[in-house]
Design a protein around this motif. Structure first.
Motif, PDB file in Angstrom:
ATOM      1  N   GLY A  38       0.775  -1.046   0.187  1.00  0.00           N
ATOM      2  CA  GLY A  38      -0.324  -0.170  -0.417  1.00  0.00           C
ATOM      3  C   GLY A  38       0.493   1.344   0.205  1.00  0.00           C
ATOM      4  N   THR A  39       2.363   1.023  -0.334  1.00  0.00           N
ATOM      5  CA  THR A  39       2.977   2.865  -0.531  1.00  0.00           C
ATOM      6  C   THR A  39       2.552   3.623  -1.398  1.00  0.00           C
ATOM      7  OG1 THR A  39       4.629   1.060   0.514  1.00  0.00           O
ATOM      8  CG2 THR A  39       5.217   2.848  -0.380  1.00  0.00           C
ATOM      9  N   ASP A  40       2.608   4.336  -1.204  1.00  0.00           N
ATOM     10  CA  ASP A  40       2.503   5.636  -2.051  1.00  0.00           C
ATOM     11  C   ASP A  40       4.256   5.811  -3.559  1.00  0.00           C
ATOM     12  OD1 ASP A  40      -0.245   6.077  -2.097  1.00  0.00           O
ATOM     13  OD2 ASP A  40       0.182   8.161  -0.202  1.00  0.00           O
ATOM     14  N   GLY A  41       4.347   3.937  -3.795  1.00  0.00           N
ATOM     15  CA  GLY A  41       5.365   4.290  -4.175  1.00  0.00           C
ATOM     16  C   GLY A  41       6.149   3.222  -4.557  1.00  0.00           C
ATOM     17  N   PRO A  42       7.039   2.777  -4.377  1.00  0.00           N
ATOM     18  CA  PRO A  42       8.102   1.978  -4.099  1.00  0.00           C
ATOM     19  C   PRO A  42       7.760   0.573  -3.396  1.00  0.00           C
ATOM     20  CG  PRO A  42       9.262   2.960  -5.932  1.00  0.00           C
ATOM     21  CD  PRO A  42       8.288   3.870  -5.203  1.00  0.00           C
ATOM     22  N   GLY A  43       7.275  -0.576  -2.949  1.00  0.00           N
ATOM     23  CA  GLY A  43       7.428  -1.165  -1.476  1.00  0.00           C
ATOM     24  C   GLY A  43       8.872  -0.994  -1.179  1.00  0.00           C
ATOM     25  N   ILE A  44       9.944  -1.804  -2.150  1.00  0.00           N
ATOM     26  CA  ILE A  44      11.731  -1.552  -1.714  1.00  0.00           C
ATOM     27  C   ILE A  44      11.828  -0.610  -2.992  1.00  0.00           C
ATOM     28  CG2 ILE A  44      13.977  -2.629  -1.350  1.00  0.00           C
ATOM     29  CD1 ILE A  44      11.609  -5.138  -0.605  1.00  0.00           C
ATOM     30  N   VAL A  45      13.534   0.248  -1.980  1.00  0.00           N
ATOM     31  CA  VAL A  45      14.379   0.434  -3.110  1.00  0.00           C
ATOM     32  C   VAL A  45      15.527   0.464  -2.728  1.00  0.00           C
ATOM     33  CG1 VAL A  45      15.014   2.842  -4.253  1.00  0.00           C
ATOM     34  CG2 VAL A  45      12.912   2.748  -3.867  1.00  0.00           C
ATOM     35  N   LEU A  46      16.319   0.023  -3.736  1.00  0.00           N
ATOM     36  CA  LEU A  46      17.737   0.674  -3.340  1.00  0.00           C
ATOM     37  C   LEU A  46      18.607   0.870  -3.899  1.00  0.00           C
ATOM     38  CD1 LEU A  46      16.315  -3.174  -2.581  1.00  0.00           C
ATOM     39  CD2 LEU A  46      19.016  -3.844  -2.999  1.00  0.00           C
ATOM     40  N   ASN A  47      19.395   2.132  -3.639  1.00  0.00           N
ATOM     41  CA  ASN A  47      20.240   2.526  -3.853  1.00  0.00           C
ATOM     42  C   ASN A  47      21.541   2.848  -3.501  1.00  0.00           C
ATOM     43  OD1 ASN A  47      21.034   4.987  -5.450  1.00  0.00           O
ATOM     44  ND2 ASN A  47      19.806   6.169  -3.967  1.00  0.00           N
ATOM     45  N   GLY A  48      22.336   1.834  -4.789  1.00  0.00           N
ATOM     46  CA  GLY A  48      24.291   2.176  -4.562  1.00  0.00           C
ATOM     47  C   GLY A  48      23.968   0.928  -3.744  1.00  0.00           C
ATOM     48  N   TYR A  49      25.752   0.060  -4.019  1.00  0.00           N
ATOM     49  CA  TYR A  49      26.473  -0.897  -2.990  1.00  0.00           C
ATOM     50  C   TYR A  49      25.591  -1.615  -2.531  1.00  0.00           C
ATOM     51  CZ  TYR A  49      28.762   0.643  -8.041  1.00  0.00           C
ATOM     52  OH  TYR A  49      28.676   0.719  -9.698  1.00  0.00           O
ATOM     53  N   LEU A  50      25.037  -2.108  -2.612  1.00  0.00           N
ATOM     54  CA  LEU A  50      24.290  -2.814  -1.634  1.00  0.00           C
ATOM     55  C   LEU A  50      23.668  -4.341  -1.507  1.00  0.00           C
ATOM     56  CD1 LEU A  50      21.462  -1.344   0.530  1.00  0.00           C
ATOM     57  CD2 LEU A  50      22.675  -0.637  -1.776  1.00  0.00           C
ATOM     58  N   THR A  51      23.348  -4.646  -1.372  1.00  0.00           N
ATOM     59  CA  THR A  51      22.650  -6.450  -1.351  1.00  0.00           C
ATOM     60  C   THR A  51      21.337  -5.900   0.136  1.00  0.00           C
ATOM     61  OG1 THR A  51      23.942  -7.738  -1.718  1.00  0.00           O
ATOM     62  CG2 THR A  51      22.211  -8.991  -1.123  1.00  0.00           C
TER      63      THR A  51
END
Length: 405
Positions: free
Chosen positions: A352-365
């Motif tokens: 129900g997010t007003d956008g993506p449920g998950i965002v990854l930004n940069g070098y990570l897992t």
């Protein structure tokens, strides 16, 4: 002074200077004599800073001050005193408060202090019932003495309308000993700056069934966190509710800071008065945060922010729902992980997010096992700038829409 025994019942102590009631011992506090004080149905009010010694002007005006010995107080009221309404200090000092109210403690002439209750230097306090209302800061705990930790235990206490913070566990750089604070079945309501602040290493705070709500920003328009932990502090919250706070519901910062949340609800966190933040949870700068069986709902901009190298967040059976955008933003994010942080999620839900449920930004897992990304906007998950998302076969991504609510 030194082996004194005092009992007062149904008394009024009013309009004095330096202290309404003062108990101390001049001999070695660890091996010397102790005083014993019992106060029943006593009012202590309108104590002013010292008039007889100018060097104390900024450090006195206490309602009650006990340095070494024991204090038992029941059905007492401390109102409109200065600097510290109730002061409990030094190793070997033990205080028990039953239905004691401490209200409207004033700051000193230098514009400092104003604590409702202050406990430090290895003292012990147990407080059940009672209200801390309208003080500059509700309760302060800090420091140890000769290896004896300071302990504060609160049960069914209400702390409200504090002008700086409800509970602060802090200390100077010289403080090396442990501070332990527990709170059960307490309410922290309408305080300013923060609900609980823990910003010193070797401090441990345990909260059980505590409600922290309606925390307001300072006069600068900033702050208003429900819980703020930093500088290597340890905080555990169980069955707690944080609602309608500002900036961040729970914030963990700095290496060696550990925050553990079990069955905690964080909802309706709003931006501060200058329009910043509104996050449910935040972990950064090397902190560790673990959330199990938690529910985050209707927070703003970001449900959970994880930022920075060595920052580790573990989510187990935790739901992040209905994270909302603001007029100046076009998107919200359920979980935002960035800048080499580490996130592991097991049976977590982002929906129900007003956008993506998950965002990854940069070098990570980010690793998700059995996670659900449901009914989010624009994308179930967005992976940017070298990020790596692992979703196992038990995870679901469905119901994504082209716009938020």
């Amino acid at each position: 002074l030194d082996h004194a025994m005092v009992r007062a019942e149904s008394c009024l102590i009013e309009g004095n200077s330096f202290a309404g009631f003062y108990s101390t011992a001049f001999e070695d506090p660890l091996g010397g004599p102790e005083n014993s004080v019992e106060l029943i149905d006593v009012d202590i009010r309108d104590t002013s800073p010292s008039l007889f010694d100018p060097t104390w002007d900024d450090l006195a005006g206490f309602g009650i001050s006990v340095d070494v010995g024991s204090l038992f107080a029941q059905d007492c009221r401390l109102d409109n005193n200065s600097v510290e309404g109730l002061r409990i200090m030094d190793a070997g000092t033990r205080a028990t408060l039953v239905d004691v109210d401490v209200t409207n403690t004033r700051i000193d002439p230098a514009g400092e202090f104003g604590w409702g209750v202050s406990v430090g230097s290895g003292a012990y306090l147990y407080m059940t019932g009672g209200v801390l209302d309208g003080n500059a800061a509700g309760l302060y705990g800090g420091g140890s003495s000769n290896g004896v930790r300071t302990e504060v235990h609160l049960h069914s206490v209400v702390i409200r309308n504090s002008e700086e913070r409800a509970i602060g566990v802090t200390g100077s750089a010289a403080v090396t000993g442990e501070v332990w604070l527990t709170a059960e079945d307490c309410l922290l309501d309408n305080n300013r700056g923060a609900g609980v602040v823990v910003v010193h290493p070797a401090t441990v705070v345990d909260l059980t069934r505590v409600e922290i709500t309606n925390t307001r920003p300072r006069d600068t328009g900033t702050n208003g966190n429900g819980i703020y932990a930093a500088n290597g502090a340890t905080v555990t919250a169980t069955d707690c509710t944080l609602s309608n706070n500002r900036e961040v519901g729970v914030s963990a910062r700095d290496p060696y800071t550990v925050v553990t949340l079990d069955s905690v609800t964080v909802h309706d966190t709003h931006p501060n008065d200058v329009g910043e933040f509104g996050y449910g949870l935040e972990a950064g700068a090397g902190a560790t945060l673990e959330a199990t069986g938690c529910a985050l709902a209707r927070n703003h901009r970001v449900g959970i922010l994880v930022d920075g190298p060595s920052t580790v967040v573990t989510l187990t059976e935790t739901a992040v729902s209905d994270t909302r955008w603001l007029p100046e933003n076009t998107v919200a994010v359920g979980l935002l992980a960035q800048n080499w942080a580490t996130v592991e999620a097991d049976l977590a839900t982002f929906m129900g997010t007003d956008g993506p449920g998950i965002v990854l930004n940069g070098y990570l897992t980010v690793t998700c096992s059995g996670c659900d990304l449901l009914d989010n906007a624009y994308a179930g998950a967005a992976v940017l700038s070298g990020g790596h998302l692992e979703l196992d076969g038990g995870s679901r991504v469905s119901g994504t829409t082209s716009h938020g609510q």
